[in-house]
Design a protein around this motif. Structure first.
Motif, PDB file in Angstrom:
ATOM      1  N   UNK A 288       0.934  -1.113  -0.085  1.00 19.08           N
ATOM      2  CA  UNK A 288      -0.074   0.120  -0.079  1.00 19.08           C
ATOM      3  C   UNK A 288       1.040   1.214  -0.184  1.00 19.08           C
ATOM      4  N   UNK A 289       1.990   1.142   0.251  1.00 18.62           N
ATOM      5  CA  UNK A 289       3.097   2.438   0.377  1.00 18.62           C
ATOM      6  C   UNK A 289       3.247   2.780  -1.121  1.00 18.62           C
ATOM      7  N   UNK A 322     -10.848 -10.634  -0.398  1.00  9.38           N
ATOM      8  CA  UNK A 322      -9.504 -11.095  -0.055  1.00  9.38           C
ATOM      9  C   UNK A 322      -8.442 -10.643  -0.759  1.00  9.38           C
ATOM     10  N   UNK A 323      -7.413 -10.258  -0.039  1.00 11.85           N
ATOM     11  CA  UNK A 323      -6.120  -9.820  -0.664  1.00 11.85           C
ATOM     12  C   UNK A 323      -5.034 -10.469  -0.222  1.00 11.85           C
ATOM     13  N   UNK A 324      -3.915 -10.288  -0.950  1.00 15.47           N
ATOM     14  CA  UNK A 324      -2.556 -10.769  -0.496  1.00 15.47           C
ATOM     15  C   UNK A 324      -1.529  -9.539  -0.723  1.00 15.47           C
ATOM     16  N   UNK A 325      -0.472  -9.547   0.250  1.00 13.41           N
ATOM     17  CA  UNK A 325       0.716  -8.747   0.365  1.00 13.41           C
ATOM     18  C   UNK A 325       2.020  -9.323   0.200  1.00 13.41           C
ATOM     19  N   UNK A 326       2.854  -8.344  -0.463  1.00 14.45           N
ATOM     20  CA  UNK A 326       4.565  -8.943  -0.228  1.00 14.45           C
ATOM     21  C   UNK A 326       5.239  -8.284   0.824  1.00 14.45           C
ATOM     22  N   UNK A 327       5.660  -8.970   1.653  1.00  9.20           N
ATOM     23  CA  UNK A 327       6.527  -8.280   2.406  1.00  9.20           C
ATOM     24  C   UNK A 327       8.026  -8.623   2.197  1.00  9.20           C
ATOM     25  N   UNK A 337       6.868  -0.801   6.174  1.00 10.90           N
ATOM     26  CA  UNK A 337       6.343  -1.970   6.525  1.00 10.90           C
ATOM     27  C   UNK A 337       5.320  -1.456   7.355  1.00 10.90           C
ATOM     28  N   UNK A 338       5.375  -0.588   8.491  1.00  9.81           N
ATOM     29  CA  UNK A 338       4.462  -0.162   9.580  1.00  9.81           C
ATOM     30  C   UNK A 338       3.137   0.730   8.806  1.00  9.81           C
ATOM     31  N   UNK A 339       3.442   1.062   7.635  1.00  5.90           N
ATOM     32  CA  UNK A 339       2.475   1.706   6.865  1.00  5.90           C
ATOM     33  C   UNK A 339       1.682   0.714   6.479  1.00  5.90           C
ATOM     34  N   UNK A 340       2.062  -0.455   6.079  1.00  4.39           N
ATOM     35  CA  UNK A 340       1.261  -1.668   5.519  1.00  4.39           C
ATOM     36  C   UNK A 340       0.272  -2.085   6.673  1.00  4.39           C
ATOM     37  N   UNK A 382       5.740 -12.857  10.452  1.00  3.61           N
ATOM     38  CA  UNK A 382       5.031 -13.149  11.662  1.00  3.61           C
ATOM     39  C   UNK A 382       4.023 -12.101  12.379  1.00  3.61           C
ATOM     40  N   UNK A 383       4.851 -10.686  12.145  1.00  2.14           N
ATOM     41  CA  UNK A 383       4.075  -9.613  12.632  1.00  2.14           C
ATOM     42  C   UNK A 383       2.627  -9.450  11.937  1.00  2.14           C
ATOM     43  N   UNK A 384       2.897  -9.637  10.547  1.00  2.00           N
ATOM     44  CA  UNK A 384       1.514  -9.274   9.726  1.00  2.00           C
ATOM     45  C   UNK A 384       0.646 -10.365  10.115  1.00  2.00           C
TER      46      UNK A 384
END
Length: 458
Positions: A288-289, A322-327, A337-340, A382-384
């Motif tokens: 999202x950033x 439903x969505x997916x994100x790449x970290x 990452x915190x913005x996500x 893990x955090x997400x």
């Protein structure tokens, strides 16, 4: 006396299919063509005359799984058996694999899936040690007349409405393997879906690399690239959904693999008015950033995504997204990452997956500076997922006491309209229910992601 003509042997083919639903459809087409050429389909590899390993080559873990499957099959194969490798890995690396895996008798590319039967027969007629039949620059797409052998349960099916991809995402090499986007004709899709429904399928999952790009390639041929599509003037996803709504029967239509760049208010309205399309949208956002979206070459901005999600939820009653994100993408900072995380917490997606970035050979991102250490990627993952687990549990608990329609997949388990096959949640039933049927169930409990339901009626 006339001598009796020897009856040719009936040979059997077994399939090991890996990867996504799009690859599964290719496997069904290959088996369908093999059956049309006289082969019997078997689930027992030891009983098969030919074993086909349909591979995935999307990310490193998928490639390794494919290599392991090939090696395992080659280690068990008998001298009279034949081993064939197909799919994305074969399409991309057949020349290298041919040198490394002399046990393989043939490599099939993506453009040969509908020729599998004749290729398999050829294996028993040729003296060639290895057949490398892969052609570069994939152009093929299955049509209604392409035979298919359904590998999914009888009540659910995937229907590929297009093939290939035109997007320039920097982390992905799918366009290099599967070619440019090419859509099927509406009539072709409608005829296939009608036949499936008549055969008892109760859930149609529409898939492609970018489902929302459906029909745009036809329009571009007339108007030029990147021109908007007016559904009243040509092929579009809205017109396809309207045509599918005319098919008689009680069944769900589900949209998978949509892209945020190609949604429109017209499509939102088309879904909302169509009683057969479930209020579920699979829309991988990846990040999202704004800086990450630009680096990923996602062709969208944060403002566009946030505005689109608001319009979708306002326009489609009862929608589950439903969505997916790449970290851990190259250059992702703690601020990114915190913005996500803040976006996930505020948006509260009903279904969400998180993937650690995989450095894909041949992609633009693989050459970028700022590659993230594995330990950092694992920590962020893990955090997400802890955050999403909390959100998912709260969303599940909000269903307590409600009566929900469920498609029964096993005697004691089913799925709601908010849950796609394989990737989403289940409803764990307190009593046996008829498999492949719709029932109503009252939600009596939760198990973090899953629901517990008491069957009420068929």
């Amino acid at each position: 006396m006339r001598s009796a003509t020897a009856t040719p042997p009936i040979r059997k083919v077994g399939m090991i299919s890996l990867g996504c639903a799009k690859n599964l459809v290719d496997a069904e087409v290959m088996l369908g063509d093999a059956a049309a050429h006289g082969f019997q389909i078997t689930a027992d590899a030891d009983d098969a005359d030919v074993i086909v390993v349909n591979t995935c080559g999307f990310i490193d873990s998928a490639k390794q799984e494919s290599i392991d499957a090939i090696l395992e099959a080659s280690g068990r194969i008998r001298p009279e058996q034949r081993l064939v490798v197909s799919g994305c890995l074969s399409q991309r690396y057949s020349r290298e694999l041919r040198q490394e895996l002399p046990e393989v008798h043939a490599f099939i590319g993506l453009d040969q899936v509908a020729e599998t039967g004749s290729i398999l027969n050829r294996l028993f007629e040729t003296e060639d040690s290895v057949l490398d039949l892969v052609t570069r620059g994939s152009r093929y797409i299955p049509d209604y007349d392409t035979p298919r052998f359904q590998l999914t349960p009888a009540h659910t099916a995937y229907v590929k409405i297009a093939e290939g991809c035109n997007h320039p995402c920097s982390f992905c090499v799918i366009p290099q393997m599967r070619g440019r986007h090419r859509s099927r004709a509406i009539d072709s899709v409608v005829r296939e879906v009608r036949a499936l429904v008549e055969n008892g399928v109760r859930e149609i999952n529409l898939i492609s690399q970018d489902t929302t790009y459906y029909g745009m390639d036809f329009w571009e041929q007339k108007a030029g690239p990147r021109q908007p599509v007016d559904s009243s003037r040509g092929v579009s996803l809205v017109r396809l959904l309207d045509a599918l709504a005319e098919i008689e029967g009680d069944f769900w239509i589900r949209l998978l693999y949509t892209h945020p760049a190609h949604w429109s208010d017209e499509l939102i309205a088309g879904i909302a008015r169509n009683p057969k399309v479930v209020p579920y949208v699979d829309i991988p956002l990846q990040h999202i950033h704004s800086e990450m979206l630009q680096t990923m070459r996602r062709e969208t901005s944060r403002e566009h995504i946030e505005n689109l999600l608001l319009r979708m939820r306002a326009g489609i009653p009862g929608l589950a997204i439903r969505t997916t994100f790449i970290i851990g993408f190259p250059g992702e900072t703690e601020e990114h990452f915190e913005s996500l995380l803040e976006f996930i917490e505020r948006t509260r997606f009903e279904r969400l997956g998180v993937f650690s970035y995989s450095r894909e050979e041949g992609s633009r991102a693989a050459k970028m500076d700022g590659q993230i250490p594995t330990a950092t990627k694992n920590r962020r993952h893990r955090k997400a997922m802890r955050l999403q687990q909390q959100i998912a549990a709260e969303i599940a608990e909000a269903q307590l006491g409600r009566t929900i329609r469920v498609l029964v997949e096993q005697a004691r388990a089913g799925r709601t309209s908010h849950d796609a096959p394989e990737v989403d949640c289940k409803v764990l039933l307190t009593e046996n229910a008829p498999i492949g049927k719709f029932i109503n169930a009252q939600i009596t409990g939760t198990q973090v992601y899953d629901l517990v339901g008491e069957p009420l009626s068929a």
